[in-house]
Design an enzyme around this catalytic site. Structure first.
Site, PDB file in Angstrom:
ATOM      1  N   GLU A 215     -11.753  11.711   2.362  1.00  0.00           N
ATOM      2  CA  GLU A 215     -10.703  12.568   2.908  1.00  0.00           C
ATOM      3  C   GLU A 215     -11.091  14.035   2.993  1.00  0.00           C
ATOM      4  O   GLU A 215     -10.356  14.909   2.566  1.00  0.00           O
ATOM      5  CB  GLU A 215      -9.401  12.399   2.084  1.00  0.00           C
ATOM      6  CG  GLU A 215      -8.178  12.860   2.862  1.00  0.00           C
ATOM      7  CD  GLU A 215      -6.856  12.488   2.198  1.00  0.00           C
ATOM      8  OE1 GLU A 215      -6.801  11.445   1.534  1.00  0.00           O
ATOM      9  OE2 GLU A 215      -5.908  13.251   2.377  1.00  0.00           O
TER      10      GLU A 215
ATOM     11  N   ASN B  53      -2.527  11.187   7.534  1.00  0.00           N
ATOM     12  CA  ASN B  53      -1.393  11.922   6.963  1.00  0.00           C
ATOM     13  C   ASN B  53      -0.331  12.263   8.000  1.00  0.00           C
ATOM     14  O   ASN B  53       0.646  12.946   7.693  1.00  0.00           O
ATOM     15  CB  ASN B  53      -1.864  13.223   6.305  1.00  0.00           C
ATOM     16  CG  ASN B  53      -2.670  12.954   5.055  1.00  0.00           C
ATOM     17  OD1 ASN B  53      -2.496  11.925   4.412  1.00  0.00           O
ATOM     18  ND2 ASN B  53      -3.565  13.863   4.720  1.00  0.00           N
TER      19      ASN B  53
ATOM     20  N   HIS C 206       6.566  13.526   2.822  1.00  0.00           N
ATOM     21  CA  HIS C 206       6.542  13.644   1.362  1.00  0.00           C
ATOM     22  C   HIS C 206       7.636  14.578   0.865  1.00  0.00           C
ATOM     23  O   HIS C 206       8.209  14.367  -0.206  1.00  0.00           O
ATOM     24  CB  HIS C 206       5.171  14.135   0.883  1.00  0.00           C
ATOM     25  CG  HIS C 206       4.115  13.066   0.914  1.00  0.00           C
ATOM     26  ND1 HIS C 206       2.785  13.350   1.132  1.00  0.00           N
ATOM     27  CD2 HIS C 206       4.195  11.721   0.784  1.00  0.00           C
ATOM     28  CE1 HIS C 206       2.092  12.212   1.115  1.00  0.00           C
ATOM     29  NE2 HIS C 206       2.926  11.212   0.912  1.00  0.00           N
TER      30      HIS C 206
ATOM     31  N   LYS D 284      -8.841   3.826  -2.217  1.00  0.00           N
ATOM     32  CA  LYS D 284      -8.163   4.775  -3.116  1.00  0.00           C
ATOM     33  C   LYS D 284      -7.501   3.997  -4.250  1.00  0.00           C
ATOM     34  O   LYS D 284      -6.768   3.045  -4.001  1.00  0.00           O
ATOM     35  CB  LYS D 284      -7.088   5.558  -2.363  1.00  0.00           C
ATOM     36  CG  LYS D 284      -7.619   6.692  -1.510  1.00  0.00           C
ATOM     37  CD  LYS D 284      -6.440   7.491  -0.999  1.00  0.00           C
ATOM     38  CE  LYS D 284      -6.872   8.659  -0.140  1.00  0.00           C
ATOM     39  NZ  LYS D 284      -5.706   9.401   0.374  1.00  0.00           N
TER      40      LYS D 284
ATOM     41  N   LYS E 168      -7.611   1.909  10.520  1.00  0.00           N
ATOM     42  CA  LYS E 168      -7.778   2.574   9.232  1.00  0.00           C
ATOM     43  C   LYS E 168      -9.223   2.482   8.773  1.00  0.00           C
ATOM     44  O   LYS E 168      -9.793   3.444   8.263  1.00  0.00           O
ATOM     45  CB  LYS E 168      -6.846   1.990   8.172  1.00  0.00           C
ATOM     46  CG  LYS E 168      -7.064   2.679   6.827  1.00  0.00           C
ATOM     47  CD  LYS E 168      -5.863   2.849   5.988  1.00  0.00           C
ATOM     48  CE  LYS E 168      -6.247   3.653   4.739  1.00  0.00           C
ATOM     49  NZ  LYS E 168      -5.205   3.676   3.731  1.00  0.00           N
TER      50      LYS E 168
ATOM     51  N   HIS F  42       3.270  12.535   7.182  1.00  0.00           N
ATOM     52  CA  HIS F  42       3.360  12.523   5.715  1.00  0.00           C
ATOM     53  C   HIS F  42       3.640  13.895   5.120  1.00  0.00           C
ATOM     54  O   HIS F  42       4.136  13.982   4.003  1.00  0.00           O
ATOM     55  CB  HIS F  42       2.070  11.972   5.105  1.00  0.00           C
ATOM     56  CG  HIS F  42       1.979  10.474   5.168  1.00  0.00           C
ATOM     57  ND1 HIS F  42       1.972   9.786   6.358  1.00  0.00           N
ATOM     58  CD2 HIS F  42       1.911   9.528   4.194  1.00  0.00           C
ATOM     59  CE1 HIS F  42       1.891   8.479   6.106  1.00  0.00           C
ATOM     60  NE2 HIS F  42       1.852   8.305   4.801  1.00  0.00           N
TER      61      HIS F  42
ATOM     62  N   GLU G 250       3.751   2.657   8.825  1.00  0.00           N
ATOM     63  CA  GLU G 250       2.355   3.110   8.773  1.00  0.00           C
ATOM     64  C   GLU G 250       1.573   2.565   9.972  1.00  0.00           C
ATOM     65  O   GLU G 250       0.677   3.231  10.499  1.00  0.00           O
ATOM     66  CB  GLU G 250       1.684   2.687   7.463  1.00  0.00           C
ATOM     67  CG  GLU G 250       2.328   3.273   6.196  1.00  0.00           C
ATOM     68  CD  GLU G 250       1.981   4.735   5.923  1.00  0.00           C
ATOM     69  OE1 GLU G 250       1.277   5.369   6.740  1.00  0.00           O
ATOM     70  OE2 GLU G 250       2.439   5.257   4.883  1.00  0.00           O
TER      71      GLU G 250
ATOM     72  N   HIS H 248       9.007   4.858   1.272  1.00  0.00           N
ATOM     73  CA  HIS H 248       7.937   5.714   1.781  1.00  0.00           C
ATOM     74  C   HIS H 248       7.848   5.665   3.318  1.00  0.00           C
ATOM     75  O   HIS H 248       7.836   6.704   3.983  1.00  0.00           O
ATOM     76  CB  HIS H 248       6.603   5.281   1.167  1.00  0.00           C
ATOM     77  CG  HIS H 248       5.416   6.033   1.682  1.00  0.00           C
ATOM     78  ND1 HIS H 248       5.188   7.364   1.384  1.00  0.00           N
ATOM     79  CD2 HIS H 248       4.403   5.657   2.508  1.00  0.00           C
ATOM     80  CE1 HIS H 248       4.079   7.757   1.984  1.00  0.00           C
ATOM     81  NE2 HIS H 248       3.586   6.744   2.679  1.00  0.00           N
TER      82      HIS H 248
ATOM     83  N   ARG I 276     -17.541   0.896 -16.894  1.00  0.00           N
ATOM     84  CA  ARG I 276     -18.028   1.762 -15.800  1.00  0.00           C
ATOM     85  C   ARG I 276     -17.998   1.089 -14.426  1.00  0.00           C
ATOM     86  O   ARG I 276     -18.704   1.500 -13.517  1.00  0.00           O
ATOM     87  CB  ARG I 276     -19.455   2.262 -16.079  1.00  0.00           C
ATOM     88  CG  ARG I 276     -19.564   3.107 -17.332  1.00  0.00           C
ATOM     89  CD  ARG I 276     -20.866   3.894 -17.321  1.00  0.00           C
ATOM     90  NE  ARG I 276     -21.026   4.634 -18.557  1.00  0.00           N
ATOM     91  CZ  ARG I 276     -21.642   4.163 -19.630  1.00  0.00           C
ATOM     92  NH1 ARG I 276     -22.188   2.955 -19.616  1.00  0.00           N
ATOM     93  NH2 ARG I 276     -21.739   4.903 -20.706  1.00  0.00           N
TER      94      ARG I 276
ATOM     95  N   ARG J 286     -10.097  11.729   7.845  1.00  0.00           N
ATOM     96  CA  ARG J 286      -9.119  10.861   7.192  1.00  0.00           C
ATOM     97  C   ARG J 286      -7.730  11.499   7.165  1.00  0.00           C
ATOM     98  O   ARG J 286      -6.723  10.825   7.007  1.00  0.00           O
ATOM     99  CB  ARG J 286      -9.603  10.519   5.771  1.00  0.00           C
ATOM    100  CG  ARG J 286      -8.828   9.380   5.128  1.00  0.00           C
ATOM    101  CD  ARG J 286      -9.548   8.828   3.914  1.00  0.00           C
ATOM    102  NE  ARG J 286      -8.743   7.797   3.282  1.00  0.00           N
ATOM    103  CZ  ARG J 286      -9.208   6.929   2.392  1.00  0.00           C
ATOM    104  NH1 ARG J 286     -10.461   6.966   2.028  1.00  0.00           N
ATOM    105  NH2 ARG J 286      -8.423   6.030   1.854  1.00  0.00           N
TER     106      ARG J 286
END
Ligand code: MG
Length: 360
Positions: free
Chosen positions: A242, A250, A257, A154, A232, A253, A196, A274, A132, A246
């Site tokens: 998010e 993106n 994507h 994340k 960031k 993106h 980025e 990416h 956990r 946040r």
């Protein structure tokens, strides 16, 4: 957009910019983040390693990095997986857990990631769920991971062909960023991370963007890492999961994507990274004057400013993107350097924005 929404966006923008102006100097700890040349060789000073330590790395990372960490541990176990997205799987996760059980890991032991975003995501998620949740340390070894994926908590694996669909928000206990490790990184990987950083500068830090514009981004890696971390961190501190702010991360993106989904079907060197897809995505999402300044900056950073990837196929991939909110697409637009707006459009309107930009 109504007045209230506009006012809130203005406040958010102001607070990010204020936070990014607070200085984080090299070698000084900022929350759990340490940025310091040579930090890897002094890792015992930053991490609590007098316990069982699972060190996760991949075969694209020079083995000496994981070995350096192991030397500082009283009970190290190094696990090396193949480089690439396929490593973020339930199979590998089960293997990690099995090795930890085999070595008698308990709740008081820890996991250390030594690698890029894939290893950070896998190791972070393994730490999040083992017993956990046990301590997680991250030592990112790519520029992309140092400026982006190691910050914000994340973690995830992929499943059934869906990227990051099983995961958790889990904050690392410490992130040790040693810019010296970038010396072994291929130039295209440096560019990948730079995309980025440029994204964050363009939307949140006009001063940084202007510095990159005036100089050579490759000669200012330390400053770029520190500034990106600051930006960031200030964004995710305000919106860890998010829900709103946040989303500024993106930028580039949404279409990026879509392009990535097409470009990843290509073989070998023709596949795009990416950061390269994000660069292409950013170009259509800014005002013409911003684009005129962005193009030379991307070129200097070794990033693409045009592509032969089919834009209609990319757009139709966007419509399947998880950022679709009902029938509308939420995206981030850059009206001027150091600024951003959240916008929402139908797929048709979004396609029009992309095509009108003249970027493709
Ligand atoms: Mg990204």
């Amino acid at each position: 957009m109504d007045q209230l929404q506009k006012a809130r966006q203005e406040m958010d923008r102001a607070s990010i910019i204020e936070a990014t102006q607070q200085t984080v100097s090299a070698g000084v700890e900022n929350g759990p983040y340490v940025v310091e040349r040579g930090a890897l060789s002094r890792v015992g000073a930053y991490l609590q390693l007098d316990r069982r330590v699972l060190i996760l790395t991949d075969d694209g990372v020079p083995p000496v990095y994981a070995e350096t960490v192991a030397e500082a541990c009283s009970y190290p176990v190094i696990l090396t997986y193949p480089q690439g997205e396929d490593t973020k799987s339930f199979e590998v996760l089960a293997d990690v857990a099995a090795v930890m059980l085999e070595h008698g890991f308990t709740r008081t032991d820890c996991v250390v990631a030594v690698g890029g975003g894939v290893i950070g995501d896998l190791a972070g998620f393994a730490a999040a769920i083992f017993m956990r949740g046990i301590d997680f340390y991250n030592i990112p070894t790519t520029l992309l991971a140092q400026v982006d994926s190691s910050i914000g908590g994340k973690t995830a694996i992929n499943h059934e062909g869906i990227k990051n669909c099983v995961g958790a928000f889990y904050q690392p206990k410490k992130v040790v960023i040693d810019p010296n490790v970038l010396s072994t990184l291929p130039p295209r990987q440096i560019s990948n991370g730079m995309a980025e950083a440029i994204k964050m500068a363009l939307t949140c830090d006009r001063e940084l963007f202007e510095k990159i514009e005036a100089g050579n981004p490759m000669d200012m890696l330390d400053e770029i890492i520190l500034s990106s971390l600051r930006i960031k961190k200030s964004v995710v501190d305000r919106d860890a999961t998010e829900k709103s702010l946040r989303r500024v991360l993106n930028f580039g993106h949404t279409l990026g994507h879509g392009i990535e989904s097409q470009a990843s079907l290509r073989d070998g060197d023709r596949a795009l990274y990416h950061g390269e897809c994000v660069s292409l995505g950013m170009l259509c999402m800014c005002a013409p004057e911003v684009r005129d300044r962005l193009i030379p900056v991307l070129r200097k950073a070794g990033l693409p400013t045009e592509t032969d990837v089919d834009i209609d196929a990319s757009l139709s991939a966007v419509s399947h993107d998880k950022k679709m909110d009902g029938s509308r697409i939420n995206y981030v637009y850059c009206p001027e350097v150091g600024s951003f707006e959240f916008r929402s459009a139908s797929l048709e309107e979004f396609a029009e924005v992309v095509k009108e930009s003249g970027a493709y």
